[in-house]
Scaffold this motif. Sequence first.
Motif, PDB file in Angstrom:
ATOM      1  N   SER A   1       0.761  -1.329  -0.173  1.00 28.97           N
ATOM      2  CA  SER A   1       0.288  -0.224   0.112  1.00 28.97           C
ATOM      3  C   SER A   1       0.558   1.145   0.103  1.00 28.97           C
ATOM      4  CB  SER A   1      -0.751   0.155   1.221  1.00 28.97           C
ATOM      5  OG  SER A   1      -0.114  -0.043   2.005  1.00 28.97           O
ATOM      6  N   SER A   2       1.531   1.268   0.360  1.00 33.89           N
ATOM      7  CA  SER A   2       3.399   2.506   0.481  1.00 33.89           C
ATOM      8  C   SER A   2       3.893   2.255  -0.673  1.00 33.89           C
ATOM      9  CB  SER A   2       3.450   2.247   1.858  1.00 33.89           C
ATOM     10  OG  SER A   2       4.846   1.505   1.962  1.00 33.89           O
ATOM     11  N   GLY A   3       4.143   1.732  -1.474  1.00 31.67           N
ATOM     12  CA  GLY A   3       5.227   1.604  -2.432  1.00 31.67           C
ATOM     13  C   GLY A   3       6.168   0.999  -2.342  1.00 31.67           C
ATOM     14  N   MET A   4       6.280   0.207  -1.296  1.00 31.15           N
ATOM     15  CA  MET A   4       7.856  -0.095  -1.100  1.00 31.15           C
ATOM     16  C   MET A   4       7.600  -1.052  -1.283  1.00 31.15           C
ATOM     17  SD  MET A   4       7.680   1.567   2.280  1.00 31.15           S
ATOM     18  CE  MET A   4       9.282  -0.141   3.231  1.00 31.15           C
ATOM     19  N   LEU A   5       9.045  -2.284  -2.155  1.00 29.27           N
ATOM     20  CA  LEU A   5       9.338  -3.374  -2.043  1.00 29.27           C
ATOM     21  C   LEU A   5       8.618  -4.474  -0.977  1.00 29.27           C
ATOM     22  CD1 LEU A   5      12.522  -2.860  -4.893  1.00 29.27           C
ATOM     23  CD2 LEU A   5       9.744  -3.416  -5.160  1.00 29.27           C
TER      24      LEU A   5
ATOM     25  N   TRP B   1      -8.884   1.589 -13.385  1.00 26.95           N
ATOM     26  CA  TRP B   1      -9.551   0.802 -12.232  1.00 26.95           C
ATOM     27  C   TRP B   1      -9.365  -1.299 -12.534  1.00 26.95           C
ATOM     28  CZ3 TRP B   1     -13.071   2.860  -9.053  1.00 26.95           C
ATOM     29  CH2 TRP B   1     -13.623   4.766  -8.891  1.00 26.95           C
ATOM     30  N   ILE B   2      -9.324  -1.683 -11.698  1.00 26.36           N
ATOM     31  CA  ILE B   2      -8.895  -3.672 -10.870  1.00 26.36           C
ATOM     32  C   ILE B   2     -10.386  -3.845 -10.716  1.00 26.36           C
ATOM     33  CG2 ILE B   2      -6.053  -2.635 -11.773  1.00 26.36           C
ATOM     34  CD1 ILE B   2      -6.336  -4.580  -8.745  1.00 26.36           C
ATOM     35  N   HIS B   3     -10.525  -5.126 -11.374  1.00 27.18           N
ATOM     36  CA  HIS B   3     -10.911  -5.786 -11.168  1.00 27.18           C
ATOM     37  C   HIS B   3     -10.300  -7.058 -10.111  1.00 27.18           C
ATOM     38  CE1 HIS B   3     -13.453 -10.754 -10.565  1.00 27.18           C
ATOM     39  NE2 HIS B   3     -13.665  -9.604 -10.487  1.00 27.18           N
ATOM     40  N   GLU B   4     -10.607  -7.035  -8.553  1.00 25.25           N
ATOM     41  CA  GLU B   4      -9.438  -7.592  -7.082  1.00 25.25           C
ATOM     42  C   GLU B   4      -8.796  -9.101  -7.807  1.00 25.25           C
ATOM     43  OE1 GLU B   4      -9.163  -5.953  -3.290  1.00 25.25           O
ATOM     44  OE2 GLU B   4      -7.041  -5.059  -4.316  1.00 25.25           O
ATOM     45  N   PRO B   5     -10.182 -10.155  -7.741  1.00 25.86           N
ATOM     46  CA  PRO B   5     -10.201 -11.248  -7.724  1.00 25.86           C
ATOM     47  C   PRO B   5      -9.566 -12.443  -8.632  1.00 25.86           C
ATOM     48  CG  PRO B   5     -12.135 -10.478  -7.070  1.00 25.86           C
ATOM     49  CD  PRO B   5     -11.264  -9.379  -7.332  1.00 25.86           C
ATOM     50  N   SER B   6      -9.567 -11.395  -9.957  1.00 28.90           N
ATOM     51  CA  SER B   6      -9.263 -12.007 -11.351  1.00 28.90           C
ATOM     52  C   SER B   6      -7.940 -10.936 -11.415  1.00 28.90           C
ATOM     53  CB  SER B   6      -9.688 -11.527 -12.650  1.00 28.90           C
ATOM     54  OG  SER B   6      -9.816 -10.012 -12.785  1.00 28.90           O
ATOM     55  N   GLY B   7      -7.543  -9.851 -11.106  1.00 27.54           N
ATOM     56  CA  GLY B   7      -6.573  -8.523 -11.222  1.00 27.54           C
ATOM     57  C   GLY B   7      -7.190  -8.155 -12.715  1.00 27.54           C
TER      58      GLY B   7
ATOM     59  N   VAL C   1      -7.948  -5.335 -15.427  1.00 29.12           N
ATOM     60  CA  VAL C   1      -7.243  -3.596 -15.554  1.00 29.12           C
ATOM     61  C   VAL C   1      -8.162  -3.294 -16.613  1.00 29.12           C
ATOM     62  CG1 VAL C   1      -5.555  -2.538 -15.559  1.00 29.12           C
ATOM     63  CG2 VAL C   1      -4.926  -4.697 -14.786  1.00 29.12           C
ATOM     64  N   TYR C   2      -8.646  -1.665 -16.005  1.00 33.64           N
ATOM     65  CA  TYR C   2      -9.405  -1.313 -16.908  1.00 33.64           C
ATOM     66  C   TYR C   2      -8.577   0.055 -17.025  1.00 33.64           C
ATOM     67  CZ  TYR C   2     -12.981  -4.712 -16.505  1.00 33.64           C
ATOM     68  OH  TYR C   2     -13.423  -6.017 -16.903  1.00 33.64           O
ATOM     69  N   ASN C   3      -9.241   0.868 -17.723  1.00 35.74           N
ATOM     70  CA  ASN C   3      -8.734   2.856 -18.150  1.00 35.74           C
ATOM     71  C   ASN C   3      -9.877   3.654 -18.465  1.00 35.74           C
ATOM     72  OD1 ASN C   3      -6.602   5.207 -18.332  1.00 35.74           O
ATOM     73  ND2 ASN C   3      -5.648   3.994 -16.886  1.00 35.74           N
ATOM     74  N   ILE C   4     -10.476   4.405 -17.938  1.00 34.27           N
ATOM     75  CA  ILE C   4     -10.672   5.628 -18.593  1.00 34.27           C
ATOM     76  C   ILE C   4     -10.641   6.247 -19.189  1.00 34.27           C
ATOM     77  CG2 ILE C   4     -12.758   7.161 -17.835  1.00 34.27           C
ATOM     78  CD1 ILE C   4     -13.172   3.924 -16.063  1.00 34.27           C
ATOM     79  N   GLY C   5     -11.279   5.669 -20.644  1.00 38.84           N
ATOM     80  CA  GLY C   5     -11.063   6.167 -22.002  1.00 38.84           C
ATOM     81  C   GLY C   5      -9.913   5.706 -23.026  1.00 38.84           C
ATOM     82  N   PHE C   6      -9.267   4.655 -22.512  1.00 34.37           N
ATOM     83  CA  PHE C   6      -9.043   3.672 -23.473  1.00 34.37           C
ATOM     84  C   PHE C   6      -8.990   2.037 -23.172  1.00 34.37           C
ATOM     85  CE2 PHE C   6      -5.227   0.301 -22.445  1.00 34.37           C
ATOM     86  CZ  PHE C   6      -4.819   1.006 -24.064  1.00 34.37           C
ATOM     87  N   ASN C   7      -9.337   1.683 -22.141  1.00 34.62           N
ATOM     88  CA  ASN C   7     -10.032   0.508 -22.131  1.00 34.62           C
ATOM     89  C   ASN C   7     -11.298   0.522 -21.132  1.00 34.62           C
ATOM     90  OD1 ASN C   7      -8.008  -0.240 -20.453  1.00 34.62           O
ATOM     91  ND2 ASN C   7      -8.251  -2.649 -20.481  1.00 34.62           N
TER      92      ASN C   7
ATOM     93  N   LYS D   1     -18.435  -5.487  -8.880  1.00 32.09           N
ATOM     94  CA  LYS D   1     -17.688  -3.295  -8.062  1.00 32.09           C
ATOM     95  C   LYS D   1     -15.682  -3.656  -8.642  1.00 32.09           C
ATOM     96  CE  LYS D   1     -20.149  -1.202  -5.930  1.00 32.09           C
ATOM     97  NZ  LYS D   1     -20.759  -0.574  -4.237  1.00 32.09           N
ATOM     98  N   LEU D   2     -16.060  -2.737  -9.660  1.00 35.82           N
ATOM     99  CA  LEU D   2     -14.223  -2.828  -9.870  1.00 35.82           C
ATOM    100  C   LEU D   2     -13.503  -1.700  -8.569  1.00 35.82           C
ATOM    101  CD1 LEU D   2     -13.932  -1.530 -13.668  1.00 35.82           C
ATOM    102  CD2 LEU D   2     -13.225  -4.300 -12.545  1.00 35.82           C
ATOM    103  N   VAL D   3     -12.105  -1.441  -8.392  1.00 29.91           N
ATOM    104  CA  VAL D   3     -11.882  -0.678  -7.294  1.00 29.91           C
ATOM    105  C   VAL D   3     -10.558   0.041  -7.493  1.00 29.91           C
ATOM    106  CG1 VAL D   3     -12.324  -1.643  -5.528  1.00 29.91           C
ATOM    107  CG2 VAL D   3     -10.239  -2.627  -6.316  1.00 29.91           C
ATOM    108  N   GLN D   4     -10.094   0.740  -6.784  1.00 26.90           N
ATOM    109  CA  GLN D   4      -8.942   1.861  -7.569  1.00 26.90           C
ATOM    110  C   GLN D   4      -8.034   0.873  -6.775  1.00 26.90           C
ATOM    111  OE1 GLN D   4      -9.875   5.580  -8.228  1.00 26.90           O
ATOM    112  NE2 GLN D   4      -8.462   5.794  -9.603  1.00 26.90           N
TER     113      GLN D   4
END
Length: 215
Positions: free
Chosen positions: A57-61, A124-130, A132-138, A152-155
């Motif tokens: 969640s913090s973007g660390m490895l 936006w992602i569908h967490e259980p399957s992975g 991926v969507y993007n508003i305006g692209f897919n 539901k999709l989540v960010q």
Amino acid sequence: MNHVRSIILGAPGSGKGTISDRIIKNFVIKHISSGDILRSNIANKTDLGKTVSSYVSSGMLVPDEVMNTLIQNELTQYKESWLLDGYPRTLPQAQKLAESVDITLVINLVVPFNVIIDRLKSRWIHEPSGRVYNIGFNDPKVPGLDDITNEKLVQREDDKPAVVQNRLNTYATNANPVIEFFKAKGVLETFQGESSNEIWKKLYPFLCHKLEKRA
Ligand code: G5P
Ligand code: MG
């Protein structure tokens, strides 16, 4: 054709998941995403999920030892060709992987950071399957819902602008040694572009010589 042991490298948001998705639709190969595995463990509150959640969640490895064990276990399950996405990300991870397998191909995606920062705001992602969507692209067919399950999709927690910057900084520090490691083995191929379509136009014909096409 021999089984392919391949890796897709690239900065956060460079399109590794998007391009991998096109690869598995066109070629006979299994996609293994370290981030998807971690996120599904976090969502399911497994012991591993609890260990890694604050890093992700913090973007660390996540520490190398945790990742090495996780991926080694994962890879023993697959006899077919595979494409690793998100691993290895540090030189010690690359060295560990190369101890047990001969990597035959490394696809290195290069996308400008300013393009990435823009994109990740609309992911936006569908967490259980992975998926991926993007508003305006897919875009999803129905706003906010996954095309296949209607769930539901989540960010992603780590797509907040401050965390995206951390992830890009971490990438800038760690990526070069990994890239050089595979370049020295003669298996690295770099594909550059501002969009996944532009990259795919060059990557697809290249892969036709490397991977088995789906019937
Ligand atoms: P992940 O999950 O490996 P990242 O940060 O490497 O995460 P990420 O964010 O998943 O990579 P991506 O897969 O490269 O990005 O990109 P993508 O999802 O396909 O595309 C990004 C967005 O842009 C999507 O919304 C997509 O639809 C859109 N898009 C794609 N192409 C285009 C285009 O041409 N135009 C437009 N407009 N949009 C487009 O790792 C997450 C965390 O897990 C841990 C770390 O904490 C990491 O931060 N982790 C590890 N830690 C240590 N070692 C490891 N090996 C680890 N692996 C994971
Ligand atoms: Mg991804």
